[in-house]
Motif scaffolding. Structure first.
Motif, short mmCIF file in Angstrom:
data_model
loop_
_atom_site.label_atom_id
_atom_site.label_comp_id
_atom_site.label_asym_id
_atom_site.label_seq_id
_atom_site.Cartn_x
_atom_site.Cartn_y
_atom_site.Cartn_z
N UNK A 28 0.85 -1.19 0.00
CA UNK A 28 0.00 0.00 0.00
C UNK A 28 0.89 1.24 0.00
N UNK A 29 0.29 2.37 -0.33
CA UNK A 29 0.99 3.66 -0.33
C UNK A 29 2.17 3.70 -1.29
N UNK A 30 2.00 3.04 -2.44
CA UNK A 30 3.02 3.05 -3.49
C UNK A 30 2.86 4.33 -4.33
N UNK A 31 3.98 4.90 -4.77
CA UNK A 31 3.93 6.10 -5.62
C UNK A 31 3.60 5.75 -7.07
N UNK A 32 4.13 4.61 -7.53
CA UNK A 32 3.97 4.26 -8.94
C UNK A 32 3.93 2.75 -9.10
N UNK A 33 3.00 2.29 -9.92
CA UNK A 33 2.98 0.90 -10.36
C UNK A 33 3.24 0.89 -11.86
N UNK A 34 4.27 0.17 -12.28
CA UNK A 34 4.47 -0.11 -13.70
C UNK A 34 4.02 -1.56 -13.90
N UNK A 35 2.89 -1.72 -14.57
CA UNK A 35 2.34 -3.05 -14.80
C UNK A 35 2.71 -3.48 -16.21
N UNK A 36 3.75 -4.28 -16.32
CA UNK A 36 4.21 -4.70 -17.65
C UNK A 36 3.31 -5.77 -18.26
N UNK A 37 2.45 -6.34 -17.43
CA UNK A 37 1.47 -7.33 -17.94
C UNK A 37 0.25 -6.59 -18.46
N UNK A 38 -0.32 -5.71 -17.64
CA UNK A 38 -1.43 -4.88 -18.05
C UNK A 38 -2.68 -5.68 -18.37
N UNK A 39 -3.54 -5.10 -19.21
CA UNK A 39 -4.76 -5.77 -19.60
C UNK A 39 -5.87 -5.61 -18.57
N UNK A 40 -6.89 -6.45 -18.64
CA UNK A 40 -8.10 -6.25 -17.83
C UNK A 40 -7.88 -6.39 -16.33
N UNK A 41 -6.81 -7.05 -15.90
CA UNK A 41 -6.59 -7.23 -14.46
C UNK A 41 -5.74 -6.13 -13.84
N UNK A 42 -5.34 -5.16 -14.64
CA UNK A 42 -4.43 -4.13 -14.14
C UNK A 42 -5.07 -3.25 -13.08
N UNK A 43 -6.38 -3.08 -13.13
CA UNK A 43 -7.04 -2.16 -12.19
C UNK A 43 -6.90 -2.62 -10.75
N UNK A 44 -6.58 -3.91 -10.50
CA UNK A 44 -6.42 -4.37 -9.12
C UNK A 44 -5.28 -3.64 -8.41
N UNK A 45 -4.34 -3.08 -9.18
CA UNK A 45 -3.20 -2.38 -8.57
C UNK A 45 -3.56 -0.98 -8.09
N UNK A 46 -4.76 -0.50 -8.45
CA UNK A 46 -5.16 0.83 -7.99
C UNK A 46 -5.15 0.91 -6.47
N UNK A 47 -5.52 -0.19 -5.82
CA UNK A 47 -5.61 -0.17 -4.36
C UNK A 47 -4.25 -0.15 -3.67
N UNK A 48 -3.16 -0.37 -4.43
CA UNK A 48 -1.82 -0.31 -3.83
C UNK A 48 -1.28 1.10 -3.78
N UNK A 49 -1.92 2.03 -4.48
CA UNK A 49 -1.38 3.38 -4.64
C UNK A 49 -1.77 4.32 -3.52
#
Length: 336
Positions: A231-252
């Motif tokens: 949690x409280x991450x400044x940046x997520x670079x999701x090199x996989x991406x696609x439809x499951x990428x939005x799950x990383x929103x909660x880490x920011x």
């Protein structure tokens, strides 16, 4: 006088790896602004199998126009054989590497020779061989243009605004999903070079590799979900991406950013409520940026990991290896 020929891989139809044909084709001639490169090694990238498949995975409005037969490939390392009269900065005998004509599919790199725009090339770092140099251009420029400097004014096909990288420093935390792959392992090193703390997400087999590259924290996605742990991450670079990428929103943290390399669908109301940004860019050829990356490669500050190599004639086997996934770095074709 017979037309000079060379060996190359061509597609006459779309399909699986079996449609890659090793055959004789005419030797290219450099046009204005181009040099002829004798190819020593070729990097294998996802757009190569997108092209082979007929771009079926890309939205129709983003598909570049091309015609068959076509020689795939964009990443090349080799030696300059001839130089067009209007080209300055390169001479016969120079060792060069580059990402050719991307985002078009006119690279033509799966071949013994290629006519390359001089603006897409940089001098190969003397401290690395052609195999490692050929693995750097697309993956390295993707990481660079997402994280460091875009280097062009073209927006992504998936957003109207120009991408703006996040400032990285000792006070920032970056999560890299798919950290062991081509883009991921180079992005990890670039972020570390800027002083950021890096959380690497990959399968457990890659933990020691990624820690050697400088990862501060490692998450095995086969055992744990990173969105539950970080949690409280400044940046997520999701090199996989696609439809499951939005799950990383909660880490920011609020004010943070998610950069999916392969764009997915996002809810603007959700991102506004969370106070975060989702942004992407389309990597483009850039010899100037590649020269900057080359200096880091030459000193060893950044290194390219090679998953496997195959002779040019065995391009089918290289694509079969890519299809099995779980790559550690880059697949490279070697040219005798």
């Amino acid at each position: 006088m017979p037309t000079p020929t060379m060996k190359a891989i061509r597609l006459h139809e779309h399909g699986g790896p079996e449609v890659l044909r090793h055959e004789d084709v005419p030797l290219p001639e450099p046009g204005p602004g181009e040099v002829l490169v004798r190819v020593h090694a070729v990097g294998v990238n996802p757009p190569d199998w997108y092209l082979r498949d007929g771009l079926a995975d890309l939205p129709p409005e983003t598909r570049p126009v091309f015609s068959l037969p076509v020689i795939p490939g964009t990443d090349v390392s080799g030696v300059v054989e001839a130089v067009a009269a209007d080209v300055d900065g390169f001479a016969v005998g120079d060792e060069v590497f580059g990402l050719l004509r991307f985002p078009s599919f006119d690279g033509g790199a799966y071949a013994e020779y290629v006519a390359a725009p001089a603006s897409d090339l940089a001098l190969k770092p003397p401290g690395i061989d052609h195999v490692h140099a050929a693995g750097a251009p697309m993956a390295g420029l993707t990481a660079w243009q997402f994280l460091i400097e875009v280097g062009h004014d073209h927006p992504s096909p998936f957003q109207t605004a120009r991408h703006r990288p996040t400032a990285l420093g000792s006070g920032t935390t970056v999560l890299v999903n798919g950290a062991a792959g081509g883009v991921g392992h180079l992005a990890l090193q670039l972020a570390k070079g800027k002083g950021a703390r890096v959380v690497a997400v990959a399968s457990g087999a890659h933990e020691s590799f990624l820690r050697e590259l400088g990862a501060d924290e490692f998450i095995d996605y086969t055992k744990e979900r990173p969105e539950d742990l970080v949690h409280d991450v400044d940046l997520v670079l999701d090199t996989v991406g696609g439809p499951h990428s939005r799950r990383f929103l909660r880490t920011l943290k609020r004010g943070g950013a998610l950069f999916p390399v392969f764009f997915g669908a996002f809810d603007e109301e959700e991102t506004a409520r969370l106070g975060v940004t989702v942004s992407g860019t389309q990597v483009r050829s850039n010899g100037t940026q590649l020269a900057q990356l080359g200096r880091l490669l030459d000193t060893g500050a950044v290194r390219v990991a090679v998953d496997s190599t195959f002779p040019l004639a065995d391009a089918r086997a290289a694509h079969e290896r890519a299809a099995r996934g779980h790559l550690q770095g880059k697949i490279v074709l070697t040219v005798a």
